[in-house]
Write a protein that holds these residues in place. Structure first.
Motif, mmCIF file in Angstrom:
data_model
loop_
_atom_site.group_PDB
_atom_site.id
_atom_site.type_symbol
_atom_site.label_atom_id
_atom_site.label_comp_id
_atom_site.label_asym_id
_atom_site.label_seq_id
_atom_site.Cartn_x
_atom_site.Cartn_y
_atom_site.Cartn_z
ATOM 1 N N ASP A 130 -7.536 -41.521 4.541
ATOM 2 C CA ASP A 130 -7.662 -42.410 5.693
ATOM 3 C C ASP A 130 -7.366 -43.852 5.280
ATOM 4 O O ASP A 130 -8.133 -44.464 4.527
ATOM 5 N N LEU A 131 -6.261 -44.384 5.780
ATOM 6 C CA LEU A 131 -5.883 -45.773 5.500
ATOM 7 C C LEU A 131 -6.018 -46.661 6.726
ATOM 8 O O LEU A 131 -5.538 -47.787 6.736
ATOM 9 N N ARG A 132 -6.700 -46.158 7.763
ATOM 10 C CA ARG A 132 -6.763 -46.895 9.021
ATOM 11 C C ARG A 132 -7.633 -48.139 8.945
ATOM 12 O O ARG A 132 -7.489 -49.048 9.765
ATOM 13 N N LYS A 133 -8.551 -48.204 7.992
ATOM 14 C CA LYS A 133 -9.415 -49.380 7.851
ATOM 15 C C LYS A 133 -8.867 -50.380 6.842
ATOM 16 O O LYS A 133 -9.535 -51.345 6.492
ATOM 17 N N PHE A 134 -7.646 -50.153 6.377
ATOM 18 C CA PHE A 134 -7.005 -51.090 5.459
ATOM 19 C C PHE A 134 -6.273 -52.156 6.274
ATOM 20 O O PHE A 134 -5.784 -51.871 7.370
ATOM 21 N N PRO A 135 -6.150 -53.378 5.765
ATOM 22 C CA PRO A 135 -5.201 -54.312 6.379
ATOM 23 C C PRO A 135 -3.832 -53.656 6.419
ATOM 24 O O PRO A 135 -3.448 -52.946 5.488
ATOM 25 N N SER A 136 -3.078 -53.888 7.488
ATOM 26 C CA SER A 136 -1.814 -53.170 7.672
ATOM 27 C C SER A 136 -0.860 -53.374 6.494
ATOM 28 O O SER A 136 -0.193 -52.435 6.049
ATOM 29 N N GLY A 137 -0.804 -54.582 5.981
ATOM 30 C CA GLY A 137 0.094 -54.836 4.856
ATOM 31 C C GLY A 137 -0.318 -54.081 3.614
ATOM 32 O O GLY A 137 0.524 -53.671 2.808
ATOM 33 N N LEU A 138 -1.631 -53.879 3.441
ATOM 34 C CA LEU A 138 -2.127 -53.179 2.260
ATOM 35 C C LEU A 138 -1.812 -51.693 2.349
ATOM 36 O O LEU A 138 -1.447 -51.068 1.350
ATOM 37 N N ALA A 139 -1.945 -51.121 3.539
ATOM 38 C CA ALA A 139 -1.578 -49.715 3.717
ATOM 39 C C ALA A 139 -0.075 -49.538 3.534
ATOM 40 O O ALA A 139 0.385 -48.583 2.902
ATOM 41 N N GLN A 140 0.690 -50.474 4.059
ATOM 42 C CA GLN A 140 2.144 -50.412 3.952
ATOM 43 C C GLN A 140 2.601 -50.501 2.501
ATOM 44 O O GLN A 140 3.594 -49.867 2.113
ATOM 45 N N SER A 141 1.886 -51.267 1.701
ATOM 46 C CA SER A 141 2.311 -51.480 0.318
ATOM 47 C C SER A 141 2.178 -50.230 -0.537
ATOM 48 O O SER A 141 2.672 -50.195 -1.660
ATOM 49 N N SER A 142 1.498 -49.192 -0.009
ATOM 50 C CA SER A 142 1.342 -47.933 -0.741
ATOM 51 C C SER A 142 2.542 -47.017 -0.562
ATOM 52 O O SER A 142 2.540 -45.900 -1.076
ATOM 53 N N GLN A 143 3.546 -47.484 0.173
ATOM 54 C CA GLN A 143 4.690 -46.627 0.490
ATOM 55 C C GLN A 143 5.931 -47.042 -0.303
ATOM 56 O O GLN A 143 6.208 -48.225 -0.478
ATOM 57 N N VAL A 144 6.640 -46.033 -0.761
ATOM 58 C CA VAL A 144 7.938 -46.226 -1.385
ATOM 59 C C VAL A 144 8.898 -45.243 -0.722
ATOM 60 O O VAL A 144 8.637 -44.036 -0.705
ATOM 61 N N GLY A 145 9.966 -45.754 -0.138
ATOM 62 C CA GLY A 145 10.917 -44.893 0.533
ATOM 63 C C GLY A 145 10.327 -44.135 1.700
ATOM 64 O O GLY A 145 10.730 -42.999 1.995
ATOM 65 N N GLY A 146 9.341 -44.734 2.382
ATOM 66 C CA GLY A 146 8.715 -44.099 3.531
ATOM 67 C C GLY A 146 7.660 -43.073 3.182
ATOM 68 O O GLY A 146 7.053 -42.475 4.081
ATOM 69 N N ARG A 147 7.384 -42.875 1.904
ATOM 70 C CA ARG A 147 6.363 -41.921 1.476
ATOM 71 C C ARG A 147 5.129 -42.654 0.963
ATOM 72 O O ARG A 147 5.251 -43.641 0.233
ATOM 73 N N THR A 148 3.949 -42.184 1.326
ATOM 74 C CA THR A 148 2.713 -42.741 0.771
ATOM 75 C C THR A 148 2.459 -42.066 -0.559
ATOM 76 O O THR A 148 2.184 -40.860 -0.624
ATOM 77 N N ALA A 150 0.390 -43.585 -3.083
ATOM 78 C CA ALA A 150 -0.794 -44.147 -3.727
ATOM 79 C C ALA A 150 -1.697 -44.704 -2.633
ATOM 80 O O ALA A 150 -1.313 -44.748 -1.463
ATOM 81 N N ALA A 151 -2.883 -45.110 -3.018
ATOM 82 C CA ALA A 151 -3.799 -45.781 -2.092
ATOM 83 C C ALA A 151 -4.387 -46.988 -2.808
ATOM 84 O O ALA A 151 -4.836 -46.887 -3.952
ATOM 85 N N ALA A 152 -4.353 -48.136 -2.140
ATOM 86 C CA ALA A 152 -4.872 -49.361 -2.745
ATOM 87 C C ALA A 152 -6.349 -49.198 -3.079
ATOM 88 O O ALA A 152 -7.147 -48.832 -2.222
ATOM 89 N N GLY A 153 -6.695 -49.451 -4.322
ATOM 90 C CA GLY A 153 -8.094 -49.367 -4.732
ATOM 91 C C GLY A 153 -8.835 -50.663 -4.508
ATOM 92 O O GLY A 153 -10.069 -50.685 -4.478
ATOM 93 N N ALA A 154 -8.112 -51.756 -4.366
ATOM 94 C CA ALA A 154 -8.727 -53.062 -4.137
ATOM 95 C C ALA A 154 -7.629 -54.034 -3.731
ATOM 96 O O ALA A 154 -6.446 -53.782 -3.949
ATOM 97 N N GLU A 155 -8.034 -55.129 -3.126
ATOM 98 C CA GLU A 155 -7.088 -56.165 -2.708
ATOM 99 C C GLU A 155 -7.334 -57.433 -3.503
ATOM 100 O O GLU A 155 -8.478 -57.775 -3.825
ATOM 101 N N ASN A 156 -6.257 -58.107 -3.813
ATOM 102 C CA ASN A 156 -6.376 -59.386 -4.497
ATOM 103 C C ASN A 156 -5.310 -60.320 -3.946
ATOM 104 O O ASN A 156 -4.345 -59.878 -3.324
ATOM 105 N N THR A 157 -5.495 -61.585 -4.168
ATOM 106 C CA THR A 157 -4.495 -62.558 -3.731
ATOM 107 C C THR A 157 -4.434 -63.678 -4.764
ATOM 108 O O THR A 157 -5.435 -63.985 -5.412
ATOM 109 N N PRO A 158 -3.268 -64.268 -4.970
ATOM 110 C CA PRO A 158 -3.189 -65.395 -5.890
ATOM 111 C C PRO A 158 -4.122 -66.522 -5.451
ATOM 112 O O PRO A 158 -4.307 -66.763 -4.253
ATOM 113 N N GLY A 159 -4.694 -67.198 -6.429
ATOM 114 C CA GLY A 159 -5.602 -68.292 -6.123
ATOM 115 C C GLY A 159 -5.357 -69.495 -7.011
ATOM 116 O O GLY A 159 -5.121 -69.355 -8.214
#
Length: 434
Positions: A130-148, A150-159
């Motif tokens: 279930d990736l529905r509770k992920f930010p859309s960009g984070l769920a999208q980033s798990s895809q390569v060539g339209g296939r999921t 992996a699943a993001a284990g955590a989010e980070n951002t440059p600071g």
């Protein structure tokens, strides 16, 4: 004859199958794989990089899973980041990669193209992952060539980590979200002047791919375009010249001071060594940096438009394509990224929880001030993120190394900005197409 999944009847069958599988998981603690008297236990190997704290927390979370599903047990292996992918690649080539392992966007595309990663697309469609509770960009980033894959284990951002105490002593304002680079460099020069030259206003991030990428996105360009860099020699020359100007004005320190921090090593960052008022790092490194100084630190986004940033996965959990237990692997990954108990145990060690509901629970439980500040920064940025780019192509890790080499050649005046930019473009494109 089996019904095609694309037909209405086929989709209904898939939903029914998903429901039945979910019921089996809940009631028996196992997956759709048959558990026979000869196979009354499923053992999964799990591999990640990180230190002792990460190991302890990951083990604790997976022990909760085993308590709920007693027929599933785990073997754990972990090590430092150095050599991690060499080991993983060797094991995958031999067909005995771990069932579940940690991966990041440096290698996500490469491992997907090498068919090392378990394709979890159908599990997502059936809501078994279930990736529905992920930010859309984070769920999208798990895809390569339209296939999921992996699943993001955590989010980070440059600071941009800055020294609040120093700025108070100098009676200067703190940097703010959305400062343009000219505004930021003018501010940094004031810090240098006001401190009598003892502390430079800013670290020089010219070799930091994150900083370059967001600077490019502010100009509607990307770091990559397919299997080529997405910018020109002129663009990179301008980037190097901007930081050359900062060094010459004193806003940034000289090359010999900059170089130790270029590797990204937290212990060598100039914001804690007292050589600069800011460091360009990952926001989740704030608590570790805070331990290295008595001064109080703060965090804002890198200079430039906040929309140039995106919700980036700090790490992903992936499964091995050759695992004997794909259903169980996906169920465990779903537990790691979506379960509140698991999220509470894992905390912010890898970054903010990818699941927004879990993140809220974890954030409310934080007691460390710097961790709370990191979490609050992530929440503050969430509504300002732009769309996520596609994961970097194979060769990304080589490109990062080439960028740092080019930047240091300019920093130490071994090459002009244009010479370094031209060499980088040629070498980077060769690495991406090899």
């Amino acid at each position: 004859m089996p019904l095609p999944l694309s037909t209405p009847a086929g989709r209904a069958r898939r939903r029914l199958g998903a429901a039945l599988l979910a019921a089996v998981l809940v009631l028996t603690g196992c997956t759709s794989e048959k558990v026979t008297p000869r196979q009354n236990r499923i053992e999964l190997s799990v591999f990640w990089w990180g230190g002792d704290q990460r190991a302890a927390l990951t083990k604790q979370a997976l022990e909760v899973y085993s308590q709920r599903y007693p027929n599933v047990r785990f073997t754990f292996t972990w090590q430092g980041n150095a050599g991690y992918y060499d080991r993983l690649s060797t094991e995958a080539a031999a067909g005995n990669a771990p069932d579940i392992f940690q991966i990041d966007d440096n290698y996500l595309t490469e491992y997907a193209q090498r068919d090392i990663l378990l394709d979890m697309t159908e599990y997502v469609r059936a809501d078994l992952l279930d990736l529905r509770k992920f930010p859309s960009g984070l769920a999208q980033s798990s895809q390569v060539g339209g296939r999921t894959i992996a699943a993001a284990g955590a989010e980070n951002t440059p600071g941009l980590i800055y020294n609040k105490s120093l700025l108070q002593r100098l009676n200067l304002p703190e940097p703010r979200i959305g400062m343009s680079y000219p505004e930021y460099l003018d501010w940094a020069e004031q810090v240098t002047v006001r401190s009598g030259g003892e502390v430079a206003g800013t670290m020089d991030p010219s070799g930091d791919y994150k900083a370059l990428w967001m600077w490019l996105r502010s100009q509607q360009k990307e770091l990559y375009e397919g299997r080529q860099v997405g910018f020109t020699e002129d663009d990179l020359t301008e980037w190097f010249e901007m930081w050359q100007g900062a060094r010459r004005s004193g806003a940034a320190p000289p090359a010999k001071v900059i170089q130790p921090a270029n590797s990204g090593d937290v212990t060598k960052q100039l914001v804690t060594s007292g050589r600069a008022a800011t460091s360009f790092v990952w926001s989740n490194q704030l608590p570790e940096l805070q331990k290295l100084t008595r001064d109080k630190l703060g965090v804002v986004s890198y200079p430039g438009e906040p929309e140039a940033q995106w919700a980036r996965a700090a790490i992903y959990w992936a499964g091995f394509r050759g695992t004997r237990h794909p259903d169980t692997v996906v169920h465990v990954i779903d537990f790691l990224v979506n379960d509140v108990t698991a999220g509470s145990i894992l905390g912010t060690e890898r970054g903010l929880s990818a699941n927004l509901d879990v993140r809220k629970v974890v954030q409310e439980s934080l007691t460390d001030e710097s961790m709370r500040l990191t979490a609050a920064f992530g929440v503050q940025m969430a509504d300002r993120f732009g769309s996520a780019p596609v994961p970097p192509p194979k060769g990304h890790s080589t490109v990062k190394t080439l960028l740092l080499q080019a930047a240091e050649n300019v920093q130490f005046e071994r090459a002009t900005p244009r010479e370094a930019a031209a060499a980088f473009i040629s070498q980077a494109n060769a690495a991406l197409t090899s």
